[in-house]
Write a protein that holds these residues in place. Structure first.
Motif, PDB file in Angstrom:
ATOM      1  N   LYS A 184       0.827  -1.214   0.000  1.00  0.00           N
ATOM      2  CA  LYS A 184       0.000   0.000   0.000  1.00  0.00           C
ATOM      3  C   LYS A 184       0.857   1.259   0.000  1.00  0.00           C
ATOM      4  CE  LYS A 184      -3.904   0.323   1.876  1.00  0.00           C
ATOM      5  NZ  LYS A 184      -5.058   0.524   2.794  1.00  0.00           N
ATOM      6  N   GLY A 185       0.420   2.204  -0.833  1.00  0.00           N
ATOM      7  CA  GLY A 185       1.075   3.508  -0.879  1.00  0.00           C
ATOM      8  C   GLY A 185       2.405   3.541  -1.593  1.00  0.00           C
ATOM      9  N   PRO A 216       2.268   8.793  -6.695  1.00  0.00           N
ATOM     10  CA  PRO A 216       1.623   9.818  -5.867  1.00  0.00           C
ATOM     11  C   PRO A 216       0.518  10.523  -6.647  1.00  0.00           C
ATOM     12  CG  PRO A 216       3.740  10.604  -6.669  1.00  0.00           C
ATOM     13  CD  PRO A 216       3.638   9.165  -7.077  1.00  0.00           C
ATOM     14  N   LYS A 226      -4.530  13.285  -2.853  1.00  0.00           N
ATOM     15  CA  LYS A 226      -5.140  11.977  -2.599  1.00  0.00           C
ATOM     16  C   LYS A 226      -4.078  11.008  -2.087  1.00  0.00           C
ATOM     17  CE  LYS A 226      -8.609  12.485  -6.281  1.00  0.00           C
ATOM     18  NZ  LYS A 226      -9.158  11.871  -7.519  1.00  0.00           N
ATOM     19  N   THR A 227      -4.548   9.835  -1.672  1.00  0.00           N
ATOM     20  CA  THR A 227      -3.627   8.789  -1.230  1.00  0.00           C
ATOM     21  C   THR A 227      -2.903   8.211  -2.437  1.00  0.00           C
ATOM     22  OG1 THR A 227      -5.134   8.237   0.583  1.00  0.00           O
ATOM     23  CG2 THR A 227      -3.461   6.598   0.012  1.00  0.00           C
ATOM     24  N   ALA A 228      -1.625   7.951  -2.271  1.00  0.00           N
ATOM     25  CA  ALA A 228      -0.835   7.384  -3.371  1.00  0.00           C
ATOM     26  C   ALA A 228      -1.367   6.006  -3.753  1.00  0.00           C
ATOM     27  CB  ALA A 228       0.636   7.294  -2.962  1.00  0.00           C
ATOM     28  N   ASP A 266      -0.936   1.957  -5.138  1.00  0.00           N
ATOM     29  CA  ASP A 266      -0.272   0.810  -4.531  1.00  0.00           C
ATOM     30  C   ASP A 266       0.682   0.154  -5.525  1.00  0.00           C
ATOM     31  OD1 ASP A 266      -1.883   1.242  -2.274  1.00  0.00           O
ATOM     32  OD2 ASP A 266      -3.467  -0.046  -3.080  1.00  0.00           O
TER      33      ASP A 266
END
Length: 318
Positions: free
Chosen positions: A269-270, A274, A278-280, A282
């Motif tokens: 995850k992450g 990027p 928002k969330t990066a 996976d």
């Protein structure tokens, strides 16, 4: 951009296998992760990827060889239908250059005759030039002449993820510095205001830089996620192990559980791309079991014993 054959160090008669081999060798040598103290490594790596994108694709390679596209994969300007046969000028990068200034005899500079550009503007704006009636070309009903310039810029995956400063050459021959924001996606445009074509009496156009992301030797882009294949030894898949996995931020350790089949995917995850605000994404790691090179008598004997004493069919149900 240089000739892609020159960048990969191959002849024009090189086979597809020769091109693939040359690219892999150079990509490994010039990868930014292996040259962290070399500020030019990323640009060389992006150049290699662009050359491979042209020569590694049979259709694009033919188009380049016949002059239909240039070294960046952009169509070459072939002239206007019905235009005069006058000579045309090219910049060092292979872009065809043409001027909007009135040339000798009232024609376009470098063109084949006809009315001068300023005369065309007069006819468009009712005589006296575009300022005579208070027109602004961006506000006019017809939008005015298009003075924007479009150019494509290839960046490496690392540059797209982390941001970078790049130089881009416009069709006019002008070179500009472009700031690539972190997390930019392929196909997004960067607008450089006032850097387009210039015509007397009008505001200059803009330069529109369309970003492309060069293919990466390890990672594949899937939206905001990344995918990578990681080879593991047969005993690591059977007994379990901790293996080093590459990510954009550096290698990490991934625990492979016992009896992991080839093709099984693990999500980090992450560790993808990027995304601003928002969330990066996976990183999906797919395990590929790799057997040792050459023949191994002990391994073969073990497998023969297994085939006799513990047979199983992984294709049941297909």
């Amino acid at each position: 951009m240089k000739d892609p054959y020159e960048i990969l160090g191959v002849k024009k008669s090189a086979s597809a296998a020769d091109i693939k081999s040359a690219y892999r060798k150079l990509a490994k040598k010039h990868h930014p992760d292996a040259n962290k103290n070399d500020p030019k490594a990323a640009s060389r790596f992006a150049e290699l990827n662009m050359a491979n994108e042209i020569l590694g694709d049979e259709t694009k390679r033919k188009q380049f060889d016949t002059g239909e596209i240039d070294a960046e994969g952009k169509p070459r300007f072939q002239g206007f239908a019905g235009a005069g046969a006058g000579p045309r000028g090219f910049s060092r990068d292979g872009f065809e250059s043409f001027s909007f200034r009135a040339g000798p005899g009232g024609g376009f500079a470098g063109g084949g005759g006809g009315a001068g550009f300023e005369e065309v503007l007069k006819s468009m704006f009712g005589g006296g030039g575009p300022r005579a009636r208070g027109f602004d070309y961006e506000a006019a009903d017809g939008g005015g002449p298009d003075l924007d310039l479009n150019v494509t810029l290839a960046v490496s995956l690392e540059e797209a993820a982390n941001g970078a400063e790049k130089h881009v050459r416009l069709p006019t021959g002008k070179e500009l510095k472009v700031k690539i924001p972190a997390g930019i996606a392929a196909g997004q445009q960067i607008r450089l205001k006032g850097q387009g074509q210039e015509v007397s009496g009008l505001r200059p156009g803009d330069a529109l830089v369309t970003v492309t992301i060069a293919p990466h030797p390890l990672f594949k882009i899937d939206g905001n996620d990344l995918r990578v294949d990681v080879p593991v030894a047969l005993y690591e898949a059977v007994l379990g192990a901790k293996v080093r996995v590459p990510t954009l931020g550096g290698a990490v350790e991934l625990t492979i559980p016992k009896n992991t089949s080839s093709g099984r995917a693990f999500r980090l995850k992450g560790k993808g791309l990027p995304v601003k605000g928002k969330t990066a994404g996976d990183l999906f790691v797919t395990v590929r079991v790799a057997l040792p090179d050459g023949n191994d008598a002990e391994l073969e004997a073990l497998m023969e014993k297994w085939r006799t004493t513990k047979p199983y069919n992984p294709r049941n149900g297909m």
